[in-house]
Motif scaffolding. Sequence first.
Motif, PDB file in Angstrom:
ATOM      1  N   LEU A 285       0.830  -1.203   0.000  1.00 17.15           N
ATOM      2  CA  LEU A 285       0.000   0.000   0.000  1.00 17.15           C
ATOM      3  C   LEU A 285       0.867   1.257   0.000  1.00 17.15           C
ATOM      4  N   LEU A 286       1.906   1.251   0.824  1.00 16.80           N
ATOM      5  CA  LEU A 286       2.802   2.410   0.908  1.00 16.80           C
ATOM      6  C   LEU A 286       3.496   2.656  -0.430  1.00 16.80           C
ATOM      7  N   SER A 287       3.888   1.574  -1.092  1.00 11.58           N
ATOM      8  CA  SER A 287       4.548   1.702  -2.387  1.00 11.58           C
ATOM      9  C   SER A 287       3.613   2.348  -3.409  1.00 11.58           C
ATOM     10  N   LYS A 288       2.348   1.959  -3.378  1.00 13.04           N
ATOM     11  CA  LYS A 288       1.367   2.527  -4.295  1.00 13.04           C
ATOM     12  C   LYS A 288       1.178   4.023  -4.022  1.00 13.04           C
ATOM     13  N   ILE A 289       1.150   4.390  -2.744  1.00 11.95           N
ATOM     14  CA  ILE A 289       0.976   5.801  -2.381  1.00 11.95           C
ATOM     15  C   ILE A 289       2.207   6.616  -2.775  1.00 11.95           C
ATOM     16  N   LYS A 290       3.371   6.039  -2.575  1.00 11.95           N
ATOM     17  CA  LYS A 290       4.606   6.747  -2.951  1.00 11.95           C
ATOM     18  C   LYS A 290       4.684   6.979  -4.458  1.00 11.95           C
ATOM     19  N   GLY A 291       3.995   6.141  -5.220  1.00 15.65           N
ATOM     20  CA  GLY A 291       3.968   6.345  -6.662  1.00 15.65           C
ATOM     21  C   GLY A 291       3.318   7.656  -7.033  1.00 15.65           C
ATOM     22  N   LYS A 292       2.393   8.128  -6.210  1.00 10.16           N
ATOM     23  CA  LYS A 292       1.720   9.399  -6.476  1.00 10.16           C
ATOM     24  C   LYS A 292       2.318  10.537  -5.654  1.00 10.16           C
ATOM     25  N   TRP A 293       2.724  10.229  -4.423  1.00  6.64           N
ATOM     26  CA  TRP A 293       3.323  11.244  -3.545  1.00  6.64           C
ATOM     27  C   TRP A 293       4.696  10.748  -3.078  1.00  6.64           C
ATOM     28  N   PRO A 294       5.704  10.837  -3.897  1.00  8.11           N
ATOM     29  CA  PRO A 294       7.027  10.288  -3.550  1.00  8.11           C
ATOM     30  C   PRO A 294       7.676  10.975  -2.359  1.00  8.11           C
ATOM     31  N   ASP A 295       7.207  12.165  -2.003  1.00  7.24           N
ATOM     32  CA  ASP A 295       7.808  12.883  -0.883  1.00  7.24           C
ATOM     33  C   ASP A 295       7.067  12.640   0.434  1.00  7.24           C
ATOM     34  N   ILE A 296       6.176  11.660   0.482  1.00  5.38           N
ATOM     35  CA  ILE A 296       5.445  11.376   1.713  1.00  5.38           C
ATOM     36  C   ILE A 296       6.426  11.110   2.849  1.00  5.38           C
ATOM     37  N   GLU A 297       6.123  11.639   4.020  1.00 10.51           N
ATOM     38  CA  GLU A 297       7.061  11.599   5.145  1.00 10.51           C
ATOM     39  C   GLU A 297       6.591  10.638   6.234  1.00 10.51           C
ATOM     40  N   LYS A 298       7.550   9.933   6.834  1.00  5.16           N
ATOM     41  CA  LYS A 298       7.252   9.096   8.003  1.00  5.16           C
ATOM     42  C   LYS A 298       7.200   9.984   9.231  1.00  5.16           C
ATOM     43  N   LEU A 299       6.144   9.837  10.038  1.00  4.05           N
ATOM     44  CA  LEU A 299       6.005  10.593  11.273  1.00  4.05           C
ATOM     45  C   LEU A 299       6.498   9.760  12.451  1.00  4.05           C
ATOM     46  N   GLN A 300       6.774  10.425  13.546  1.00  2.00           N
ATOM     47  CA  GLN A 300       7.220   9.734  14.754  1.00  2.00           C
ATOM     48  C   GLN A 300       6.023   9.072  15.429  1.00  2.00           C
ATOM     49  N   ASP A 301       6.093   7.776  15.639  1.00  2.00           N
ATOM     50  CA  ASP A 301       5.023   7.063  16.320  1.00  2.00           C
ATOM     51  C   ASP A 301       5.251   7.084  17.826  1.00  2.00           C
ATOM     52  N   SER A 302       4.165   7.100  18.577  1.00  2.00           N
ATOM     53  CA  SER A 302       4.271   6.974  20.025  1.00  2.00           C
ATOM     54  C   SER A 302       4.568   5.525  20.387  1.00  2.00           C
ATOM     55  N   ALA A 303       4.960   5.318  21.638  1.00  2.00           N
ATOM     56  CA  ALA A 303       5.459   4.003  22.068  1.00  2.00           C
ATOM     57  C   ALA A 303       4.464   2.875  21.827  1.00  2.00           C
ATOM     58  N   ASN A 304       3.170   3.126  22.026  1.00  2.00           N
ATOM     59  CA  ASN A 304       2.176   2.061  21.926  1.00  2.00           C
ATOM     60  C   ASN A 304       1.241   2.192  20.732  1.00  2.00           C
ATOM     61  N   ASP A 305       1.620   2.986  19.765  1.00  2.00           N
ATOM     62  CA  ASP A 305       0.770   3.155  18.577  1.00  2.00           C
ATOM     63  C   ASP A 305       0.659   1.853  17.794  1.00  2.00           C
ATOM     64  N   THR A 306      -0.548   1.555  17.350  1.00  2.00           N
ATOM     65  CA  THR A 306      -0.742   0.400  16.468  1.00  2.00           C
ATOM     66  C   THR A 306      -0.559   0.802  15.014  1.00  2.00           C
ATOM     67  N   SER A 307      -0.645   2.089  14.741  1.00  2.00           N
ATOM     68  CA  SER A 307      -0.591   2.591  13.376  1.00  2.00           C
ATOM     69  C   SER A 307       0.770   3.213  13.065  1.00  2.00           C
ATOM     70  N   LYS A 308       1.299   2.862  11.890  1.00  2.00           N
ATOM     71  CA  LYS A 308       2.540   3.476  11.406  1.00  2.00           C
ATOM     72  C   LYS A 308       2.147   4.741  10.643  1.00  2.00           C
ATOM     73  N   ALA A 309       2.518   5.909  11.165  1.00  2.00           N
ATOM     74  CA  ALA A 309       1.987   7.178  10.680  1.00  2.00           C
ATOM     75  C   ALA A 309       2.840   7.801   9.577  1.00  2.00           C
ATOM     76  N   TYR A 310       2.160   8.351   8.581  1.00  2.00           N
ATOM     77  CA  TYR A 310       2.810   9.054   7.465  1.00  2.00           C
ATOM     78  C   TYR A 310       1.997  10.305   7.145  1.00  2.00           C
TER      79      TYR A 310
END
Length: 403
Positions: A285-310
């Motif tokens: 999914l991330l690869s598909k999104i990067k195809g349209k928005w190659p500059d998408i940034e990874k955000l800092q996740d909190s210690a117990n986050d279930t979601s990997k934030a971008y």
Amino acid sequence: MASKSSTTLLSGWLTRRLCRHFISHIQKHYSTATAGTAVLPTNQHSNHEESARTQSRRRQLPNEIKPLSHFLEDKFGRHHTYLRISLTEKCSLRCTYCMPEEGVDLTPTNKLLSTKEIIELAKLFVRTGVKKIRFTGGEPLVRRDICDVISELNYLRKNDETYAHLQMLGITTNGVVLSRKLPGLLKAGLDSANISLDTLVPEKFTFITRRNGFDKVMRGIKDAVESDLRTVKINNVVMRGLNDDEICDFVQLTQHQHVDIRFIEYMPFDGNRWNSNKMVPFRELLSKIKGKWPDIEKLQDSANDTSKAYKVPGFKGQIGFISSMSDHFCGTCNRVRITADGNFKVCLFGGNEISLRDALRSGKSEDEMLAIIETAVKKKKARHAGMLNLAEMKNRPMILIGG
């Protein structure tokens, strides 16, 4: 006459015997149902007005004192501070990944948790260290007392120091009646809403949910985003060949709205006909999104986050990936669950459950309730069994667990 040295030895021997007897008596008299814990005796000559709640917190011998949150710590050192409570098994939709096509047998009303029982359990867990509570279902908004439950807990966190650390009261909803219920929920003290939406195509919505209601859900999302809620998240279960072609359309929603779109890997539950071919790994999914928005940034996740934030630079909102299947986050899991019929689950995918409803109704004391909770938490495994094994394991349908 005995010598001075023999008298001293006898005195020392008696002292040691008395000490051992005293310690043994204390441990035997004040031990709880949980191995290794004990309630301290109250000093009969001290403040007789000490509250029962304060006394109940004294659960260790002097050299072993631990905080009450010890009861929510598993053997791997994970502290469980996030409680999800399912309020009902009923839902106005019939999503394919959540409910079997043939439906489910609902639990009789008298075996579901009452309003009072939900509040009592929530209060117990907060006193034990829980900081976040999310109400789920089924669809939690079909339960008429939801505002009463939220209002009671909101009042306590604002007016009683014992509950002041409760940071968040949230719901997970399908959004169908959210617009109508939102004013009451906000007044009650709701902080956060997670709204399920798997497609932006009305016809596809009807196919996935087996019901109509797309326009109502979209209106609910709009009203939630424009409200005073702290956070609004959209949960999107991605299924190959069904809605994976809409990923970039969902990302586009974050351009002008302060919303968090979370793409969830399709997970196996009883009756949802899961197979590995339908599951789209988050990296794809991330690869598909990067195809349209190659500059998408990874955000800092909190210690117990279930979601990997971008986040796409310049967009108001953000996206995330809940990769339960392809890249699990079990090592930092801080969640436990109570089902609508009162069963305690320490893992979403675990089949082991214990009835807190029955314990409450049988008159168990707070100490006994905590012992039951601690025993269950201590049995939590290091990680789930893996997606292929999970598909073969017995578990409830998602609707009977709580999303």
